[in-house]
Design an enzyme around this catalytic site. Structure first.
Site, mmCIF file in Angstrom:
data_model
loop_
_atom_site.group_PDB
_atom_site.id
_atom_site.type_symbol
_atom_site.label_atom_id
_atom_site.label_comp_id
_atom_site.label_asym_id
_atom_site.label_seq_id
_atom_site.Cartn_x
_atom_site.Cartn_y
_atom_site.Cartn_z
ATOM 1 N N SER A 1 18.593 3.295 80.584
ATOM 2 C CA SER A 1 17.062 2.159 80.915
ATOM 3 C C SER A 1 17.332 0.850 81.353
ATOM 4 C CB SER A 1 15.991 2.809 79.787
ATOM 5 O OG SER A 1 16.684 1.836 78.696
ATOM 6 N N ARG A 2 16.021 0.494 82.175
ATOM 7 C CA ARG A 2 15.922 -0.883 82.453
ATOM 8 C C ARG A 2 15.941 -2.359 80.780
ATOM 9 N NH1 ARG A 2 12.312 -3.040 86.991
ATOM 10 N NH2 ARG A 2 12.989 -5.621 86.743
ATOM 11 N N GLY B 1 16.879 -0.999 77.938
ATOM 12 C CA GLY B 1 17.874 -0.965 77.078
ATOM 13 C C GLY B 1 19.658 -1.515 77.782
ATOM 14 N N GLY B 2 19.798 -1.524 79.372
ATOM 15 C CA GLY B 2 20.673 -2.251 80.029
ATOM 16 C C GLY B 2 20.711 -4.245 79.834
ATOM 17 N N GLU C 1 23.464 0.330 84.871
ATOM 18 C CA GLU C 1 23.177 1.084 85.888
ATOM 19 C C GLU C 1 21.794 1.476 84.780
ATOM 20 O OE1 GLU C 1 21.790 3.902 87.041
ATOM 21 O OE2 GLU C 1 23.677 5.101 87.496
ATOM 22 N N CYS D 1 20.236 9.367 88.587
ATOM 23 C CA CYS D 1 19.310 8.183 88.882
ATOM 24 C C CYS D 1 18.976 8.215 90.294
ATOM 25 C CB CYS D 1 20.887 7.154 88.816
ATOM 26 S SG CYS D 1 21.423 7.685 86.867
ATOM 27 N N GLU E 1 10.110 3.062 88.175
ATOM 28 C CA GLU E 1 10.938 4.201 87.621
ATOM 29 C C GLU E 1 9.867 5.302 86.939
ATOM 30 O OE1 GLU E 1 15.156 5.988 87.646
ATOM 31 O OE2 GLU E 1 14.473 4.174 85.997
#
Lengths: 525, 525
Positions: B242-243, B245-246, B265, B302, B393
């Site tokens: 996830s955004r 998490g990243g 990613e 993705c 997303e």
């Protein structure tokens, strides 16, 4: 040409509106005309908007057009003639011969990148042809090339007013990659920057390129510098300078809504390891070579040998005595700026006052303002390992000898080092085993490892790595000198199932650019 | 083998001591045995210490040794047999055929990287021979190769429990580069992770490699995940998820005393552009292909096509009707985890309640827990441009059609998009001019651009770019799928003036590895 003190926003020369910057001749400590009023936030935005507007067209210029542009910049810089030399000497205190040499290097660097652009290997073209019969699934036609990241903000370095400033290594590698460039001129040499900026702008015009390909701004790092890094149209940053300056840009770039890469070349003390047998065999020559490298250009090189590491014993003792003798004979040299001079004085004073370090020798005293008196210090490995202050970079002709009692302690000192641009080994055959044992550590610590040379002197070539683990740089995966510097400003794009008519030239079926592609896993001959 | 719930710290299976993680079968919502107690800070430190201890030896294994290791991992994974399939199906809700296919892909990926390692092109060996006669200065002998960055922390992805998890793309490319790997298992499939981790550990043992080359930890992202990223011995991070998490890992990595690269990613909605003439000519086929791509694997890719952009008119209207019809027929599919299911439900609810978006169709209702009901929404370009929420997303089988009134508005929507993994164009010859005009924007926005295909389905090959500008990834200069993924874990080192006896094999004068070097500016044939 008459220096105007203006900003260059594309083809427009515009007076700045913020607090002026004025160069100081460090040899006389006198201010130089004209004043360079700083760029406003509006000027920053204008330069970025022009760069953005130029980007799509510029990145798709033909290889020949772009190479010709880089060649033209070199020609325009040469056409500036002696005026450039005089101004750069006045602004930096560097001798004319050094500036002439640096101009040659700068133009050679531009022409080298022109050749790199023409060769097109940096496009890294890859083709995986369609496999329509493949089971269980057909493979589509897939092609890859590298595309430019976007407009790049470049921060000129004080210590290379030509080769790493307005048309220096960062600028030329970004332009070569297809990125428009907005330069923030270094406040120490605004006149040199204006001259070179004018040369670049002339080349832009002569080559018929969109004006936003290049702009040059004056002003403070806090306002103009951070303003550039925070502009959403800037997509990468090139910087050479101090650790604090580089980190400020790095943190700003990472805090953006869209983080961007920062290539900051910052702090390095460039350890030199003198192995036992080499030290015994060549004591005097090593001492002489070391001090020549240390004092060259008042020690103002990123790769200056600031640390010497060796086993204690009579040979090292003699080395320190001999090096001390050379240091004592070293004539004081004018430093680049009053700021660099006072930072040097502070760094040297801190070492002199540090009870873990002893002064081994001091050079000839200053005869004028801002002159660097060379200094050699000695410490023991145990003290070095315990005191982080001994690892701080002192920018200038100061170095510290660390005496170790064993190869194992040498390795311990090496492991204790932060990331470095270079590490140097002096060895003879009998030292090979010791060197081999140390090599893995050095490969983890440095971007370039030298044997029986001195780290000052950085070739512009395919193999050069002027980079290294943090804090030598903010991105160890790259080099800022040499042809591989272009790779910093590129990213891969994959084109899947494209009709030939829609493909960029580099990827078309007929390979009109005659590139050596990676075709179906095999590199073309 | 019997699942134990243990951590794997090198060759040692160790029970965790922190809060346990337990997989849930999303198809039944029942917990699965055994529990996986989390790693403590001490376990994290042990795994990192082993990785660090293994690093220097592992990165200098011969190309053949390392390639054989990757091949051995593939063999060990295949030797797990049906047990792996059963467990992965139970933990993910994915059908057995999909897991079997993914196992094939994972082993193919390992063997592909074995070939890449053997070929050695990634070493990018460059040689600039000495020019002792050069004036004014001789050039020393200079050589460059790529070396591994150091131990890498890999975070498994939920949606590819084999191909992008414990022995997936990040792990294999890091191992190929010469980096030891510490994996934090994804909490959704700890049993699958244990099985694959055991396979990797067996391969480590069989190949006689230092045990620290691979460790596998269970636990929470906040503790084990951040613990890994903050460990000074970890030198890079690979992540798919996830955004949020990243970004958490990215920020932690940047805040370290020594910042490190993070390859995360994250978020992508993968816009699909339907050009006018293609849409008119192939309305029904496009609608069918689109919904097949959208609903494949419950939309949990993705590269799922989450956005369709086209000019309004009868053809688009028919496309929406036809696509809506296919969506209405789409059977609900079990999602990977209850968490992903509830995030999907929340995302869909937000779109349903957004007055700027209309529901065009909903799929078959759920028949069991955690089932994804496909959704198609429609909005107007003006609304899309004004409402950032419409660009968020929604991970799963939901997509939004954006109706535009002109090519210019299509371009405006494209410019408004965040960075993407993919952008897709559907076109016929008559659309080429429109496509050509849009291409520069898409090249700036996406890592892969497709013509007349669908973005789901990512080839493992030399040309693949599974990457793209932020927030698609945290580093647009790289790809996480395909052979170029190895480049993420390397940095260049320059060797200057080395005697042959001290050079690494890849750089030796006789070129014993038979590499195609860049020799004095020319690539060897």
């Amino acid at each position: 040409m008459t220096l105007t003190g203006n900003l260059l926003i594309g083809q427009r020369a515009v007076p700045g509106t913020e607090a002026p910057i004025r160069a100081i001749d460090p040899a006389t400590h006198q201010p130089l005309e004209p004043a360079y009023p700083g760029a406003s936030a509006e000027h920053v935005a204008q330069a970025c908007a022009l760069a953005w507007a130029a980007f799509d067209a510029y990145r798709e210029t033909s290889l020949e057009q772009r190479a010709h542009f880089l060649d033209s910049i070199a020609g325009q810089i040469e056409a500036l003639g002696d005026e450039l030399i005089h101004r750069a000497v006045a602004e930096t205190g560097l001798p004319p011969a050094r500036i002439q040499g640096e101009r040659g290097r700068t133009c050679m660097q531009l022409r080298t990148f022109a050749r790199v652009v023409r060769a097109g290997e940096w496009l890294d073209v890859r083709v995986d042809p369609a496999l329509p019969e493949r089971q269980p699934l057909a493979r589509p036609d897939l092609r890859q090339r590298q595309v430019a990241l976007g407009p790049v903000a470049v921060f000129g370095a004080s210590n290379f007013p030509l080769a790493f400033s307005v048309a220096g290594g960062d600028t030329v590698s970004a332009l070569a990659a297809g990125c428009p460039v907005v330069v923030k001129a270094h406040g120490a040499h605004p006149g040199t920057s204006e001259l070179v900026g004018h040369a670049v702008a002339l080349a832009v015009k002569q080559c018929g390129l969109p004006e936003g390909v290049f702009s040059l701004l004056h002003g403070s790092g806090r306002e103009v510098g951070l303003g550039l890094v925070n502009d959403p149209r800037i997509k990468a940053v090139g910087f050479t300078g101090s650790r604090s300056g580089g980190l400020a840009l790095l943190h700003a770039a990472q805090a953006r809504p869209e983080p961007i890469p920062v290539y900051a070349e910052m702090a390095s003390i460039n350890p030199v390891f003198l192995f036992e047998h080499a030290l015994q065999a060549n004591t005097d020559a090593l001492a002489q070579g070391f001090v020549a490298s240390l004092t060259q250009g008042a020690g103002q090189f990123c790769t200056n040998p600031g640390l010497v590491i060796a086993r204690q014993g009579p040979a090292l003792q003699r080395f320190v005595e001999q090096a001390g003798e050379h240091v004592r004979q070293a004539v004081a040299q004018t430093m680049l700026t009053p700021g660099i001079f006072s930072a040097y004085e502070a760094g040297v004073a801190a070492l002199a006052e540090n009870r873990n370090a002893q002064t081994a020798a001091s050079g000839q005293p200053a005869q004028g303002p801002n002159q660097c008196q060379a200094q050699l210090f000695v410490t023991e490995a145990r003290a070095f390992l315990a005191d982080e202050a001994l690892q701080a970079e002192v920018f200038g002709a100061a170095s510290l000898v660390v005496t170790c009692d064993s190869d194992e302690q040498i390795r311990e000192v090496a492991e204790h080092l932060e990331g470095q641009l270079t590490a140097t080994l002096h060895l003879v055959d009998a030292d090979l085993a010791s060197a081999r044992a140390l090599l893995p550590t050095l490969e983890r610590k440095a971007g370039r490892i030298l044997v029986n040379g001195w780290p000052t002197g950085v070739e512009v070539c395919d193999t050069m790595v002027h980079g290294g683990p943090f804090p030598a740089t903010s991105d160890a995966r790259s080099t800022s000198v040499g042809t591989a510097a272009i790779l910093r400003f590129l990213r891969p794009v994959c084109y899947q199932g494209f009709p030939d008519a829609l493909l960029p030239q580099a990827l078309q079926q007929g390979n009109p650019l005659h590139l050596r592609r990676l075709l179906d896993g095999q590199r073309e001959a």
